[in-house]
Design an enzyme around this catalytic site. Structure first.
Site, PDB file in Angstrom:
ATOM      1  N   GLU A 179       0.796  -1.221   0.000  1.00 25.23           N
ATOM      2  CA  GLU A 179       0.000   0.000   0.000  1.00 25.23           C
ATOM      3  C   GLU A 179       0.838   1.286   0.000  1.00 25.23           C
ATOM      4  O   GLU A 179       0.770   2.084   0.952  1.00 25.23           O
ATOM      5  CB  GLU A 179      -0.957   0.006   1.198  1.00 25.23           C
ATOM      6  CG  GLU A 179      -1.862  -1.210   1.241  1.00 25.23           C
ATOM      7  CD  GLU A 179      -2.890  -1.164   2.380  1.00 25.23           C
ATOM      8  OE1 GLU A 179      -2.798  -0.292   3.240  1.00 25.23           O
ATOM      9  OE2 GLU A 179      -3.783  -2.024   2.382  1.00 25.23           O
ATOM     10  N   GLU A 358      -5.632  -8.511   0.924  1.00 25.67           N
ATOM     11  CA  GLU A 358      -6.321  -8.110   2.156  1.00 25.67           C
ATOM     12  C   GLU A 358      -7.777  -7.824   1.849  1.00 25.67           C
ATOM     13  O   GLU A 358      -8.094  -7.193   0.825  1.00 25.67           O
ATOM     14  CB  GLU A 358      -5.733  -6.821   2.771  1.00 25.67           C
ATOM     15  CG  GLU A 358      -4.387  -6.995   3.405  1.00 25.67           C
ATOM     16  CD  GLU A 358      -3.845  -5.693   4.009  1.00 25.67           C
ATOM     17  OE1 GLU A 358      -4.650  -4.810   4.391  1.00 25.67           O
ATOM     18  OE2 GLU A 358      -2.619  -5.576   4.087  1.00 25.67           O
TER      19      GLU A 358
HETATM   20  O1  IFM Z   1      -4.296  -2.772   9.209  1.00 24.98           O
HETATM   21  C1  IFM Z   1      -4.230  -2.320   7.905  1.00 24.98           C
HETATM   22  C2  IFM Z   1      -3.085  -2.981   7.167  1.00 24.98           C
HETATM   23  O2  IFM Z   1      -1.879  -2.795   7.813  1.00 24.98           O
HETATM   24  C3  IFM Z   1      -2.966  -2.429   5.773  1.00 24.98           C
HETATM   25  N1  IFM Z   1      -4.221  -2.463   5.090  1.00 24.98           N
HETATM   26  C4  IFM Z   1      -5.398  -1.991   5.769  1.00 24.98           C
HETATM   27  C5  IFM Z   1      -5.500  -2.614   7.141  1.00 24.98           C
HETATM   28  C6  IFM Z   1      -6.752  -2.100   7.859  1.00 24.98           C
HETATM   29  O3  IFM Z   1      -6.698  -0.721   7.999  1.00 24.98           O
END
Ligand code: IFM
Length: 457
Positions: A179, A358
């Site tokens: 990210e 994710e």
């Molecule tokens: O916790 C975070 C993660 O580290 C990166 N993506 C989003 C998640 C939730 O905010």
């Protein structure tokens, strides 16, 4: 306890459409779970420094202990095994294996990941490694201003090559960055994340250096490993709130900054022209050869998907309708955007195979008599899996799904106030309790595997 709230139609759609080697997993990151912040020679990260600044973290907490995974990794791998996971996505803490971010390697730090990989191997779980999940060695911030400086690019490539040389033959994939939008925008433009600056031009320069670091790392790793290499991007597709030209234009800019700013250089070797125009004097300084460096062939694309952006130019802004509700982060639940977005990515960019690296929700979970009845999370995952199945049926090549997160953990500037985990963590005792969603996910994976029609030949 057997929880059968998943829909048979989801299962059917998934079992008919998913790739034969589709992997079910869960994800975490080092800073959010490991703890042991200075143990066995580990260096500090920018999140240690950020947590120490008053007012930065909602509950004034820090990452010194977190989920104590450094000492409890065997138990945690056991939890994954109990769910029947095929795969586990985690990150390496750069400062654990190279305390100053350059120079000497810390053998004790590498030994921890050796032990983790061995435990995963014994459990039959495929490791997917991310090299940078936001925990830059603090020494690099102090010495160079961190990602503000191009000097960090070759240092990241050295670190990447060393991890790939040591672990490449034992992992299923390596992603360079997690990210980069969050690192640049939340860290440098709106000061929500470390290092907590507010300067858009700096944020854009940081985003450019991050992408250069990605490219340089891929190039360096190719020399020492055959393992699939990729990057993980967070995509929050933008929707115009109303059929207004101003909303439509604003949504296009939002999309440009979040999606195209990263996808275009990585997959096309250029920045989007409309966003360069939009940024004007805040556009980054790009030197000859930078875009060629960023534009490396990749073996997979990781997409982190949680919600959509609802873009309104009215005063006050029109709020997102939230027909399916909002998570405890205040994020609108809007799974259909996942289908649309995956189809769009595959049409516009023809990317390599995609992993949903994710997807998950923070929920106001309550542990009552040893049970967390998180029906909202079960519904969230079920709906997103349906959306995923639709995208796959429309021809998108998706190879895996990782729930975020395996454990409740340190949710960055929200500290420990937001719970995303399949397992509830009591931070005082470090006891882990499977939430209903964990049991549901386990049963879902089992049912999926048993329904899968064996392919001929
Ligand atoms: O916790 C975070 C993660 O580290 C990166 N993506 C989003 C998640 C939730 O905010």
């Amino acid at each position: 306890m057997k929880i059968e709230t998943y829909s048979n139609s989801t299962l059917l759609e998934l079992s008919q459409n998913l790739h034969p080697d589709f992997q079910w997993g869960a994800a975490t990151s080092a800073a959010q779970i490991e703890g042991a912040y200075d143990e066995d020679g580990k260096g500090l990260s920018i999140w240690d420094s950020f947590c120490a600044e008053p007012g930065r973290i909602t509950d004034a907490s820090d990452i010194r202990v977190a989920c104590d995974h450094y000492h409890r990794y065997r138990e945690d791998v056991g939890l994954m095994q109990g769910l029947g996971l095929d795969a586990y996505r985690f990150s390496v803490a750069w400062a654990r294996v190279q305390p100053l971010g350059r120079g000497a390697w810390n053998e004790a730090g590498f030994a921890f990941y050796d032990r983790l990989l061995e435990t995963l191997r014994e459990a039959g779980i495929r490791p997917h490694v991310t090299l940078y999940h936001w925990d830059l060695p603090a020494a690099l911030q102090e010495e160079f201003g961190g990602w503000e400086s191009r000097a960090v690019v070759p240092l990241f490539a050295d670190y990447a090559a060393e991890v790939a040389r040591r672990f490449g033959d034992r992992v299923a994939s390596i992603a360079t960055l997690n990210e980069p939008w969050c690192v640049a925008t939340l860290g440098y433009e709106i000061a929500q994340f470390a290092p907590g600056k507010k300067d858009r031009a700096l944020a854009m320069q940081v985003s450019h250096h991050l992408m250069m670091a990605h490219g340089a790392a891929v190039k360096a790793m190719r020399k020492v490993t055959q393992v699939p290499l990729g990057v993980v991007l967070n995509h929050t597709p933008a929707f115009a709130a109303e059929a207004l030209e101003s909303d439509r234009k604003a949504a296009r800019i939002d999309d440009g900054l979040n999606v195209r700013w990263y996808m275009d250089p990585i997959f096309r070797g250029q920045y989007p022209a409309d966003i360069l125009d939009h940024l004007g004097a805040d556009a980054p300084k790009v030197e000859d050869g930078d875009l060629d460096l960023i534009h490396q062939p990749l073996d997979f694309l990781g997409i982190n998907f949680y919600t959509r952006s609802f873009i309104s130019t009215q005063t006050p802004p029109k709020p997102a309708p939230g027909k399916q509700g909002f998570t405890d982060m205040g994020w609108e639940i809007y799974p259909e955007a996942l289908t649309q977005h995956l189809v769009r990515l595959s049409r516009e960019y023809a990317p390599p195979p995609i992993f949903i690296t994710e997807n998950g929700m923070a929920n106001a979970d309550k542990l009552v008599d040893g049970r967390v009845a998180d029906v909202e999370r079960i519904q969230y995952v079920n709906e997103h899996l349906k959306a995923l199945a639709r995208a796959v049926a429309l021809g998108v090549d998706v190879r895996g799904y990782f729930y975020w997160s395996l454990l409740d953990n340190f949710e960055w500037n929200s500290g420990y106030t937001k719970r995303f985990g399949l397992f509830h963590v009591n931070y005082a005792t470090q006891e882990r309790v499977a939430k209903d969603s964990a049991l549901w996910y386990r049963d879902f994976i089992t049912a999926f595997k048993s329904r899968r029609t064996p392919k001929a030949g």
